[in-house]
Design a protein around this motif. Structure first.
Motif, PDB file in Angstrom:
ATOM      1  N   PRO A 181      -4.882  -8.860  -1.627  1.00 34.32           N
ATOM      2  CA  PRO A 181      -3.810  -8.545  -2.605  1.00 34.32           C
ATOM      3  C   PRO A 181      -2.846  -7.623  -2.429  1.00 34.32           C
ATOM      4  O   PRO A 181      -2.032  -7.784  -2.949  1.00 34.32           O
ATOM      5  N   TYR A 182      -3.305  -6.603  -1.786  1.00 39.53           N
ATOM      6  CA  TYR A 182      -2.342  -5.362  -1.259  1.00 39.53           C
ATOM      7  C   TYR A 182      -1.397  -5.793  -0.228  1.00 39.53           C
ATOM      8  O   TYR A 182      -0.080  -5.494  -0.478  1.00 39.53           O
ATOM      9  N   VAL A 183      -1.961  -6.288   0.711  1.00 37.14           N
ATOM     10  CA  VAL A 183      -1.207  -6.399   1.954  1.00 37.14           C
ATOM     11  C   VAL A 183      -1.058  -7.898   2.192  1.00 37.14           C
ATOM     12  O   VAL A 183       0.201  -8.304   2.339  1.00 37.14           O
ATOM     13  N   THR A 184      -2.184  -8.884   2.398  1.00 38.60           N
ATOM     14  CA  THR A 184      -1.769 -10.087   3.112  1.00 38.60           C
ATOM     15  C   THR A 184      -1.165 -10.834   2.301  1.00 38.60           C
ATOM     16  O   THR A 184      -0.143 -11.572   2.410  1.00 38.60           O
ATOM     17  N   LEU A 185      -1.648 -11.167   0.785  1.00 36.68           N
ATOM     18  CA  LEU A 185      -0.909 -12.074  -0.045  1.00 36.68           C
ATOM     19  C   LEU A 185       0.550 -11.736  -0.220  1.00 36.68           C
ATOM     20  O   LEU A 185       1.388 -12.528  -0.051  1.00 36.68           O
ATOM     21  N   PRO A 186       0.911 -10.370  -0.644  1.00 36.89           N
ATOM     22  CA  PRO A 186       2.155 -10.201  -0.765  1.00 36.89           C
ATOM     23  C   PRO A 186       3.121 -10.423   0.504  1.00 36.89           C
ATOM     24  O   PRO A 186       4.318 -10.988   0.404  1.00 36.89           O
ATOM     25  N   SER A 187       2.582 -10.149   1.653  1.00 37.38           N
ATOM     26  CA  SER A 187       3.236 -10.547   3.016  1.00 37.38           C
ATOM     27  C   SER A 187       3.852 -11.858   3.057  1.00 37.38           C
ATOM     28  O   SER A 187       4.855 -12.404   3.338  1.00 37.38           O
ATOM     29  N   VAL A 188       2.604 -12.714   3.018  1.00 38.28           N
ATOM     30  CA  VAL A 188       2.671 -14.205   3.064  1.00 38.28           C
ATOM     31  C   VAL A 188       3.667 -14.651   1.996  1.00 38.28           C
ATOM     32  O   VAL A 188       4.728 -15.423   2.115  1.00 38.28           O
ATOM     33  N   ILE A 189       3.657 -14.078   0.862  1.00 35.47           N
ATOM     34  CA  ILE A 189       4.735 -14.724  -0.261  1.00 35.47           C
ATOM     35  C   ILE A 189       6.063 -14.234   0.180  1.00 35.47           C
ATOM     36  O   ILE A 189       7.042 -15.051   0.084  1.00 35.47           O
ATOM     37  N   ALA A 190       6.031 -12.913   0.513  1.00 38.79           N
ATOM     38  CA  ALA A 190       7.760 -12.673   0.968  1.00 38.79           C
ATOM     39  C   ALA A 190       8.169 -13.577   2.099  1.00 38.79           C
ATOM     40  O   ALA A 190       9.112 -13.939   2.026  1.00 38.79           O
ATOM     41  N   GLU A 191       7.111 -13.559   3.145  1.00 36.40           N
ATOM     42  CA  GLU A 191       7.608 -14.292   4.018  1.00 36.40           C
ATOM     43  C   GLU A 191       7.977 -15.899   3.875  1.00 36.40           C
ATOM     44  O   GLU A 191       8.953 -16.151   4.423  1.00 36.40           O
ATOM     45  N   GLU A 192       7.193 -16.463   3.019  1.00 37.57           N
ATOM     46  CA  GLU A 192       7.511 -17.802   2.893  1.00 37.57           C
ATOM     47  C   GLU A 192       8.539 -17.962   1.874  1.00 37.57           C
ATOM     48  O   GLU A 192       9.068 -19.034   1.868  1.00 37.57           O
ATOM     49  N   LEU A 193       8.716 -17.198   0.863  1.00 38.02           N
ATOM     50  CA  LEU A 193       9.501 -17.537  -0.340  1.00 38.02           C
ATOM     51  C   LEU A 193      10.551 -16.549  -0.341  1.00 38.02           C
ATOM     52  O   LEU A 193      11.393 -16.588  -1.148  1.00 38.02           O
ATOM     53  N   GLY A 194      10.488 -15.242   0.321  1.00 40.64           N
ATOM     54  CA  GLY A 194      11.544 -14.074   0.100  1.00 40.64           C
ATOM     55  C   GLY A 194      12.756 -14.479   0.653  1.00 40.64           C
ATOM     56  O   GLY A 194      13.036 -15.195   1.331  1.00 40.64           O
ATOM     57  N   ASP A 195      13.841 -13.637   0.044  1.00 40.46           N
ATOM     58  CA  ASP A 195      15.079 -13.618   0.721  1.00 40.46           C
ATOM     59  C   ASP A 195      15.366 -12.267   1.169  1.00 40.46           C
ATOM     60  O   ASP A 195      14.990 -11.381   0.985  1.00 40.46           O
ATOM     61  N   PRO A 196      15.885 -12.661   2.417  1.00 40.31           N
ATOM     62  CA  PRO A 196      16.001 -11.556   3.169  1.00 40.31           C
ATOM     63  C   PRO A 196      17.248 -10.343   2.693  1.00 40.31           C
ATOM     64  O   PRO A 196      18.049 -10.897   2.129  1.00 40.31           O
ATOM     65  N   VAL A 197      16.889  -9.138   2.982  1.00 39.48           N
ATOM     66  CA  VAL A 197      17.896  -8.218   2.419  1.00 39.48           C
ATOM     67  C   VAL A 197      18.768  -7.642   3.513  1.00 39.48           C
ATOM     68  O   VAL A 197      18.256  -7.449   4.498  1.00 39.48           O
ATOM     69  N   ASP A 198      20.243  -7.812   3.282  1.00 40.35           N
ATOM     70  CA  ASP A 198      21.088  -7.589   4.582  1.00 40.35           C
ATOM     71  C   ASP A 198      21.164  -5.918   4.481  1.00 40.35           C
ATOM     72  O   ASP A 198      21.108  -5.422   3.691  1.00 40.35           O
ATOM     73  N   GLY A 199      21.609  -5.560   5.472  1.00 41.53           N
ATOM     74  CA  GLY A 199      22.098  -4.230   5.820  1.00 41.53           C
ATOM     75  C   GLY A 199      21.087  -3.209   6.075  1.00 41.53           C
ATOM     76  O   GLY A 199      19.678  -3.590   6.035  1.00 41.53           O
TER      77      GLY A 199
END
Lengths: 560, 288
Positions: free
Chosen positions: A436-454
């Motif tokens: 819950p701390y590392v793996t799931l959030p990373s996968v969620i961000a990788e699959e669904l996240g928007d990149p932050v520029d700059g």
């Protein structure tokens, strides 16, 4: 009162520590006319205290701090937290969820606080109340142990003043409670039972906070971070808005921090310098204070029977710090426990049996539902499977596989992730594993996240400057921590895990040294307690004899 | 347990405050007056007595009208119930003898307290005579160089630890009947070993800061008439001491120059090491 008692100064109640737990206990005792003295080791209440920074008033709790102290929110708190977000991070990709619903669940209100101003305000109220009944609050006094007679606890001993006997001793002396350890109720043995938090308080003008967080002058925001920001160490980060500053911090499982040999200040920097946070700090990053604290994990250490003879434990001293997933609640439980302990004593005294206070207190913790929050049954059931290494490995592997990515996307499509993150029920069961701390959030961000520029232009101060920015009154020639085993095997991990030490840094508490003797070389650890922030990390992960410094000595936090 | 502390205004000799003319004479008009630094220890002894035993705490000084501010300073430093200033043109330019007669008379008018506290010599006169002579006037015992104090009110006795020959290593304990005078040494350490004492102290401190602001409300000024003193026996006329002249002690000329080096600057430190190199050689050659 026995013969022996007569030689000592006596108060009906001694409260050790003037944090929210001690303040609540003392206020309730004074209200009931109990002659109460409060002993605080800092130069001012709050000068030894650090918290992430949110205090809750729970709808279901028997006591809230604003009920006990009129004007608390106006005088002692920063901003009310009106919105709450959770951010899953993978590289520069961020997927955010609004978890305000979870935050508002059972919450009457929740405010960001800084402990020095908060606790010092409380202490003033407490002093006035306790003075009325023949007692008062004293600073600069370190209670160093329990006073016993024929093996039974009858009071406390102090560095600065003579022993005091009392009908009740309320130990609200924090996470590293020396009284709890003297009584054998708590120990420092297992890193898995603790979190370590580090925090930077960063100056930001009030108008800039309103604008950058999209909040009004009487509103505030909380943001949590998890994912791959922290080198795989189990934990997360937070940003809370104060009146004219931000509290930015990270909290990690101490066992994970130790195992990964991670440097807490570097993990904090990883959060501070993530591009997602860049605009919050503006052009000029100005750090007001660096601080650290050990946090008990109530799921594992909240004491089911936190009393012995005339001693009762309250707040962090009893492990009453609830940290489950995104829910981090400590101060509110300390307030409840403090008030219940006072209530328990008053009832016992009125019934003519003051020695029953401890039993009364234990019952009240249970009947008020406080113990259930601190040690949820659902967690016990879930952790039995969830914290098992094989289960973690399988769930981690599944999540990282294409199947896991697909699953995350599918959950998102039906809105299940939002619901999941907003569920108080789920939060109670989150196991303490990487998933819950590392793996799931990373996968969620990788699959669904928007990149932050700059890129972030933030350059946090180095450890030397952070230590240099803290105020100390060093008790020269009287170090409060003794290194019992200086071998690298026994105490080497302190070099990295201590928040004011680091590899290849000579200005911290713990340093690595290579000693050459008679043809062989030996790796050892040396200790200089001057920069110590009294967090207690090394008491758990190194082989030390750990005490607090004498009253008024050591570090003095200005924000906390 | 009623006490009286004697204090005096002196030129502020601290760097940046004190002003000397070309001949090395003190420029009194240019130098502010402050409470004699040694008197702080006497006030601490008075405060400890009040905290432990209660009673009235009074502070007295003799000097020009402006010295009331010195009493105000005393009031800010510790809790005082009342302040007395002995001030009059006829009292001016008194030596320690005339001062002691004036103080002694005022103390008798006030009513002899249980204990009188004084500091160890003033920063300007440095005679250390005034306390002793005042005791002689009042015919009470005196204990000097006191570093710790224990009072037994019911027995009417005071027990004090005092430095012998000003050496911290050698301390003797002496007892005296009260009333008595206690001269506090700069090594005097007040001690508060119970929560009750510390709470009383905290309470007094809170009140002290408020009272310090309006100290004049607690101030009584007595002139020679109020004390019924003959001008011939006080002030300049009553002073047998004759000051012939004052020789300034020249300041020792500095023989060394200081160069600032930033410890973070490796070049600067390199220079320091280079400078020290000859001394190392000297040491190696058999210095001790």
């Amino acid at each position: 009162m026995t013969e022996a008692d007569r030689d000592y100064e006596h108060y009906e109640a001694v409260v050790v520590g003037a944090g929210p737990g001690g303040a609540a206990a003392a206020a309730r005792l004074a209200d009931a006319g109990v002659e109460t003295v409060v002993l605080e080791r800092g130069v001012e209440a709050g000068s030894k205290n650090v918290s992430g920074g949110l205090i809750y008033a729970e709808e279901s709790a028997p006591y809230t701090i604003d009920e006990l102290f009129d004007g608390f929110r106006e005088n002692a708190a920063e901003r009310p937290i009106t919105e709450y977000h959770l951010h899953n991070v993978s590289g520069n990709k961020v997927k955010s969820f609004d978890i305000s619903r979870l935050h508002h669940h059972d919450t009457e209100w929740s405010d960001a606080v800084l402990r020095r101003p908060m606790d010092s305000w409380l202490a003033e109220q407490v002093h006035e109340k306790t003075k009325e009944v023949g007692g008062g609050l004293l600073t600069d006094i370190r209670v160093n142990g329990l006073l016993r007679e024929n093996g039974e606890i009858i009071g406390v001993t102090c560095d600065e003043i003579d022993p005091i006997t009392a009908d009740i001793v309320i130990a609200a002396d924090g996470v590293n409670s020396e009284l709890a350890r003297d009584a054998g109720l708590m120990d420092w043995d297992d890193p898995e039972e603790w979190f370590q938090g580090v925090k930077a308080v960063v100056d930001v003008p009030p108008e800039a906070i309103n604008e950058r967080f999209g909040v009004g002058a009487d509103e505030g925001a909380a943001h949590l971070f998890s994912g791959d920001l922290f080198e795989g160490v189990r934990g997360g980060g937070f940003v809370y808005t104060n009146e004219d500053s931000l509290s930015v911090g990270t909290v990690f499982h101490l066992d994970s921090l130790a195992a990964e040999r991670a440097e807490p200040h570097e993990l904090l920097d990883a959060l501070l310098t993530h591009p997602f946070l860049a605009e919050w700090f503006g052009d000029e990053y100005s750090e007001r204070e660096y601080a650290a604290k050990l946090v008990p994990d109530s799921k594992k250490v909240a004491h089911g029977s936190p009393h012995e003879d005339r001693l009762v434990l309250v707040g962090d001293a009893a492990g009453q710090m609830q940290a489950q997933g995104p829910i981090i609640k400590g101060m509110n439980h300390a307030v409840t426990a403090g008030a219940l302990a006072a209530e328990a004593f008053v009832e016992a005294k009125n019934a003519g049996d003051p020695d029953a206070a401890g039993e009364n207190y234990e019952r009240k913790l249970r009947e008020s539902g406080t113990m259930r929050k601190l040690r949820p049954r659902r967690y016990k059931a879930a952790s039995a499977v969830g914290e098992n290494g094989v289960a973690t490995a399988i769930s981690d592997a599944v999540l990282k596989s294409p199947l896991g990515s697909l699953g995350v996307k599918a959950l998102e499509r039906v809105g299940a992730l939002d619901r999941l993150y907003s569920s108080p029920f789920m939060a109670m069961m989150v196991p303490d594993t990487r998933t819950p701390y590392v793996t799931l959030p990373s996968v969620i961000a990788e699959e669904l996240g928007d990149p932050v520029d700059g890129e972030s232009a933030v350059e946090p101060p180095d450890l030397a400057d952070r230590i240099g920015g803290l105020a100390y009154d060093t008790d020269i020639g009287n170090p409060h921590i003794e290194l019992l085993d200086n071998s690298y095997e026994a105490s080497g991990v302190a070099v990295t895990a201590c928040p004011v030490s680091a590899r290849d840094f000579g200005g911290g508490c713990y340093r690595e040294e290579t000693v050459k003797t008679n043809g062989s070389t030996e790796q050892v650890v040396s200790l200089d307690t001057q920069p110590c922030v009294e967090c207690g990390t090394c008491a758990v992960i190194a082989d030390t004899d750990w005490e607090h410094p004498s009253g008024g000595k050591g570090v003095e936090f200005r924000s906390g | 347990m009623d006490t009286l502390t004697l204090t005096k205004g002196v030129p502020d000799f601290r760097e940046g405050q004190v002003s000397f003319d070309e001949d090395g004479h003190l420029e009194r008009g240019e130098t502010p007056t402050v409470m004699n630094p040694n008197d702080r220890f006497a006030l601490q002894a008075a405060l400890q007595t009040k905290v432990r035993h209660g009673g009235r705490t009074s502070v007295m000084s003799m000097g020009p009208p402006g010295y009331k501010e010195v009493l105000g300073e005393a009031m800010e430093s510790v809790y005082a119930d009342d302040l007395y200033l002995l001030s009059d043109r006829e009292m001016a330019a008194a030596d320690t003898w005339a001062t002691s007669i004036t103080l002694g008379t005022a103390i008798e008018k006030l009513g002899l307290p249980d204990l009188i506290f004084a500091g160890f010599k003033t920063a300007d006169g440095e005679t250390g005579h005034t306390g002793l002579q005042t005791c002689w006037c009042l015919d009470i015992p005196i204990i000097t160089h006191v570093v710790a104090l224990d009072i037994e009110p019911e027995k009417g006795r005071v027990r004090a630890k005092r430095l012998v020959e000003g050496d911290v290593e050698e301390i003797e304990t002496v007892e005296a009947p009260m009333p008595a005078m206690i001269v506090a040494d700069p090594e005097f350490e007040p001690s508060y070993r119970t929560a009750g004492e510390r709470l009383t102290l905290k309470d007094l401190r809170a009140k002290t800061s408020k009272r310090g602001e309006k100290y004049e409300e607690y101030l009584t000024v007595w002139d020679h008439e109020a004390l019924n003193l003959d001008p011939d026996y006080i002030g300049l006329d009553g002073s047998p001491t004759i000051v012939e002249s004052v020789d300034p002690i020249p300041k020792a000329p500095a023989e060394r120059d200081a160069t600032m080096v930033d410890p973070g600057d490796p070049d600067g430190l390199e220079d320091v090491l280079e400078e020290m190199e000859p001394f190392r050689a000297e040491l190696a050659a058999g210095g001790d």
